[in-house]
Write a protein that holds these residues in place. Structure first.
Motif, PDB file in Angstrom:
ATOM      1  N   HIS A 125     -67.682 -23.523   8.040  1.00 22.17           N
ATOM      2  CA  HIS A 125     -66.376 -24.074   8.402  1.00 22.17           C
ATOM      3  C   HIS A 125     -66.394 -24.392   9.890  1.00 22.17           C
ATOM      4  O   HIS A 125     -66.739 -23.545  10.707  1.00 22.17           O
ATOM      5  CB  HIS A 125     -65.223 -23.125   8.062  1.00 22.17           C
ATOM      6  N   PRO A 126     -66.009 -25.637  10.252  1.00 15.73           N
ATOM      7  CA  PRO A 126     -66.111 -26.057  11.653  1.00 15.73           C
ATOM      8  C   PRO A 126     -65.428 -25.143  12.664  1.00 15.73           C
ATOM      9  O   PRO A 126     -65.953 -24.929  13.750  1.00 15.73           O
ATOM     10  CB  PRO A 126     -65.454 -27.445  11.650  1.00 15.73           C
ATOM     11  N   ARG A 127     -64.273 -24.583  12.328  1.00 20.54           N
ATOM     12  CA  ARG A 127     -63.526 -23.790  13.316  1.00 20.54           C
ATOM     13  C   ARG A 127     -64.308 -22.580  13.800  1.00 20.54           C
ATOM     14  O   ARG A 127     -64.080 -22.090  14.898  1.00 20.54           O
ATOM     15  CB  ARG A 127     -62.157 -23.405  12.783  1.00 20.54           C
ATOM     16  N   PHE A 128     -65.231 -22.064  12.990  1.00 16.73           N
ATOM     17  CA  PHE A 128     -65.989 -20.881  13.377  1.00 16.73           C
ATOM     18  C   PHE A 128     -67.305 -21.225  14.072  1.00 16.73           C
ATOM     19  O   PHE A 128     -68.096 -20.342  14.356  1.00 16.73           O
ATOM     20  CB  PHE A 128     -66.221 -19.978  12.159  1.00 16.73           C
ATOM     21  N   GLU A 129     -67.513 -22.511  14.354  1.00 20.72           N
ATOM     22  CA  GLU A 129     -68.711 -22.949  15.075  1.00 20.72           C
ATOM     23  C   GLU A 129     -68.496 -22.935  16.582  1.00 20.72           C
ATOM     24  O   GLU A 129     -69.447 -23.063  17.341  1.00 20.72           O
ATOM     25  CB  GLU A 129     -69.107 -24.363  14.635  1.00 20.72           C
ATOM     26  N   VAL A 130     -67.246 -22.838  17.006  1.00 20.98           N
ATOM     27  CA  VAL A 130     -66.910 -22.890  18.436  1.00 20.98           C
ATOM     28  C   VAL A 130     -66.009 -21.716  18.797  1.00 20.98           C
ATOM     29  O   VAL A 130     -65.397 -21.096  17.929  1.00 20.98           O
ATOM     30  CB  VAL A 130     -66.198 -24.216  18.792  1.00 20.98           C
ATOM     31  N   GLU A 153     -56.839 -29.543   9.653  1.00 23.73           N
ATOM     32  CA  GLU A 153     -57.509 -30.848   9.715  1.00 23.73           C
ATOM     33  C   GLU A 153     -57.712 -31.299  11.163  1.00 23.73           C
ATOM     34  O   GLU A 153     -58.780 -31.800  11.526  1.00 23.73           O
ATOM     35  CB  GLU A 153     -56.670 -31.883   8.953  1.00 23.73           C
ATOM     36  N   LEU A 154     -56.698 -31.130  12.001  1.00 21.44           N
ATOM     37  CA  LEU A 154     -56.814 -31.500  13.414  1.00 21.44           C
ATOM     38  C   LEU A 154     -57.849 -30.634  14.133  1.00 21.44           C
ATOM     39  O   LEU A 154     -58.626 -31.136  14.956  1.00 21.44           O
ATOM     40  CB  LEU A 154     -55.449 -31.399  14.104  1.00 21.44           C
ATOM     41  N   ASP A 155     -57.876 -29.333  13.839  1.00 20.23           N
ATOM     42  CA  ASP A 155     -58.881 -28.451  14.444  1.00 20.23           C
ATOM     43  C   ASP A 155     -60.287 -28.868  14.020  1.00 20.23           C
ATOM     44  O   ASP A 155     -61.214 -28.877  14.831  1.00 20.23           O
ATOM     45  CB  ASP A 155     -58.630 -26.992  14.062  1.00 20.23           C
ATOM     46  N   ASP A 156     -60.453 -29.212  12.744  1.00 20.02           N
ATOM     47  CA  ASP A 156     -61.763 -29.660  12.253  1.00 20.02           C
ATOM     48  C   ASP A 156     -62.188 -30.948  12.964  1.00 20.02           C
ATOM     49  O   ASP A 156     -63.339 -31.106  13.350  1.00 20.02           O
ATOM     50  CB  ASP A 156     -61.739 -29.877  10.740  1.00 20.02           C
TER      51      ASP A 156
END
Length: 187
Positions: A125-130, A153-156
């Protein structure tokens, strides 16, 4: 932004805001019983849990009422200093300590509550990459005025398009909502 720049910005911000932080701490203590800081477990980069720091804005013992409970305008749990701090997001200033610790960034998706993690896949999940951020694309695009799926969606989108220039744009776009209090409480 590179982590070193975030940490320099955080140290500078804490130094500049220290008189206001002290004044807020005194006001919190004079207004209601309880600690000055509110500590909440959050989940950040790579699914690591950390303790996010905020200035306490609610009467002691009134939170958590439930995961995702909306705190609207006139909520009796919010203290007098809490009303101003929430409207201006000043309660988030202790997040700068989280930045110095390397748990958060200035810009990024807001850190997830542990109860929200099952809605995401930690792996991929993209949010946990940063690193999670104090401000972010979803915050400047509507804060609490947008739905949870829109925020995700905006966070991704941010994670997929992040750059120092986008971070600077988001920081610039953060100023007006903080000064006006726009988007903090649902209508």
């Amino acid at each position: 932004m590179p982590e070193t720049i975030d940490k320099i910005f955080a140290a500078f911000g804490l130094a500049i805001l220290s008189p206001l932080i002290l004044a807020a701490a005194i006001w919190i203590k004079l207004d209601s019983r309880g600690p000055v800081l509110y500590r909440q477990q959050r989940v950040g980069k790579d699914g690591r849990a950390f303790e996010m720091l905020k200035l306490r804005t609610m009467a002691q013992g009134s939170d958590p009422v439930g995961v995702g409970t909306i705190v609207g305008e006139g909520d009796p749990r919010v203290t007098r200093p809490g009303e101003l701090m929430r409207r201006t997001s000043f309660d988030e200033v202790p997040n700068l300590v989280n930045v110095l610790r390397g748990e958060m960034a200035i810009v990024g998706p807001r850190p997830a509550l542990p109860a929200h993690v099952p809605y995401f896949s930690l792996e991929g999940h993209p949010r946990f990459e940063v690193l999670p951020g104090i401000t972010g694309w979803a915050q400047v695009k509507g804060r609490t005025e947008i739905t949870w799926p829109e925020r995700v969606e905006l966070d991704d989108w941010y994670v997929q398009h992040r750059s120092p220039w986008l971070d600077l744009r988001i920081i610039g776009m953060t100023v007006l909502p903080v000064l006006t209090g726009k988007g903090v409480s649902p209508d």
